[in-house]
Design a protein around this motif. Sequence first.
Motif, PDB file in Angstrom:
ATOM      1  N   ILE A 159       0.691  -1.248   0.073  1.00 49.36           N
ATOM      2  CA  ILE A 159       0.009  -0.020  -0.005  1.00 49.36           C
ATOM      3  C   ILE A 159       1.002   1.377  -0.042  1.00 49.36           C
ATOM      4  O   ILE A 159       1.759   1.380   0.948  1.00 49.36           O
ATOM      5  N   ASN A 160       0.594   2.064  -0.937  1.00 52.56           N
ATOM      6  CA  ASN A 160       1.448   3.346  -0.949  1.00 52.56           C
ATOM      7  C   ASN A 160       1.152   4.185  -0.016  1.00 52.56           C
ATOM      8  O   ASN A 160       0.011   5.127   0.142  1.00 52.56           O
ATOM      9  N   GLU A 161       1.870   4.540   0.984  1.00 49.67           N
ATOM     10  CA  GLU A 161       1.709   5.242   2.222  1.00 49.67           C
ATOM     11  C   GLU A 161       1.821   6.789   1.918  1.00 49.67           C
ATOM     12  O   GLU A 161       1.438   7.653   2.531  1.00 49.67           O
ATOM     13  N   ASN A 162       3.003   6.913   1.050  1.00 44.97           N
ATOM     14  CA  ASN A 162       3.498   8.074   0.818  1.00 44.97           C
ATOM     15  C   ASN A 162       3.379   8.641  -0.662  1.00 44.97           C
ATOM     16  O   ASN A 162       4.314   8.349  -1.376  1.00 44.97           O
ATOM     17  N   PRO A 163       2.336   9.215  -0.879  1.00 42.20           N
ATOM     18  CA  PRO A 163       2.059   9.639  -2.413  1.00 42.20           C
ATOM     19  C   PRO A 163       3.096  10.744  -2.769  1.00 42.20           C
ATOM     20  O   PRO A 163       3.298  11.441  -2.166  1.00 42.20           O
ATOM     21  N   LYS A 164       3.507  10.713  -3.934  1.00 39.94           N
ATOM     22  CA  LYS A 164       4.245  11.706  -4.678  1.00 39.94           C
ATOM     23  C   LYS A 164       3.868  13.107  -4.201  1.00 39.94           C
ATOM     24  O   LYS A 164       2.439  13.305  -4.335  1.00 39.94           O
ATOM     25  N   LYS A 165       4.748  14.231  -4.382  1.00 38.78           N
ATOM     26  CA  LYS A 165       3.954  15.386  -3.759  1.00 38.78           C
ATOM     27  C   LYS A 165       3.490  16.059  -5.231  1.00 38.78           C
ATOM     28  O   LYS A 165       2.236  16.696  -5.091  1.00 38.78           O
ATOM     29  N   ASP A 166       3.579  15.486  -6.258  1.00 37.26           N
ATOM     30  CA  ASP A 166       2.806  15.918  -7.528  1.00 37.26           C
ATOM     31  C   ASP A 166       1.331  15.518  -7.461  1.00 37.26           C
ATOM     32  O   ASP A 166       0.559  16.334  -8.170  1.00 37.26           O
ATOM     33  N   ASN A 167       1.108  14.387  -6.779  1.00 39.67           N
ATOM     34  CA  ASN A 167      -0.424  14.224  -6.634  1.00 39.67           C
ATOM     35  C   ASN A 167      -1.165  14.805  -5.498  1.00 39.67           C
ATOM     36  O   ASN A 167      -2.407  14.571  -5.590  1.00 39.67           O
ATOM     37  N   LEU A 168      -0.510  15.589  -4.846  1.00 42.14           N
ATOM     38  CA  LEU A 168      -1.067  16.251  -3.570  1.00 42.14           C
ATOM     39  C   LEU A 168      -1.901  17.511  -3.913  1.00 42.14           C
ATOM     40  O   LEU A 168      -1.092  18.111  -4.795  1.00 42.14           O
ATOM     41  N   LYS A 169      -3.187  17.703  -3.803  1.00 47.80           N
ATOM     42  CA  LYS A 169      -3.785  19.045  -4.428  1.00 47.80           C
ATOM     43  C   LYS A 169      -3.212  20.112  -3.292  1.00 47.80           C
ATOM     44  O   LYS A 169      -3.127  19.857  -1.841  1.00 47.80           O
ATOM     45  N   LYS A 170      -2.948  21.097  -3.760  1.00 44.91           N
ATOM     46  CA  LYS A 170      -2.700  22.403  -2.809  1.00 44.91           C
ATOM     47  C   LYS A 170      -3.961  23.073  -2.378  1.00 44.91           C
ATOM     48  O   LYS A 170      -4.843  23.211  -3.331  1.00 44.91           O
TER      49      LYS A 170
END
Length: 116
Positions: free
Chosen positions: A103-114
Amino acid sequence: MKKNIFFIFLTCTLTLSAQEQKDKPKTQIVEASCGQCQFGMTEKKGCDLAVRIDGKPYFVEGTSIDQHGDAHAQDGFCNAIRKAEVSGEIIDNRFKVTTFKVINENPKKDNLKKHD
């Protein structure tokens, strides 16, 4: 006669469906890591994939530590305890895996919404 055939067909279908559900191992979320580096297991030498279920670690059979990325990377199994979605069963004090998905617990910063 048609009712009897329908009843027999329905009974067979329900029986087969119940057997299929009974044979499937349950899926669960577990801790996964290197048995030696993170879980303190000493039965084997080197680095081997293990899961911890209900607080007890088990070496995994059916997949290996190297099939899930670089074990010695910063977030690899030798340096971190990860979560995994698994199915299988414990046989002879080992977890015989049917499915294993980290399970990907640390998504890439690109995928996070600001948020503004």
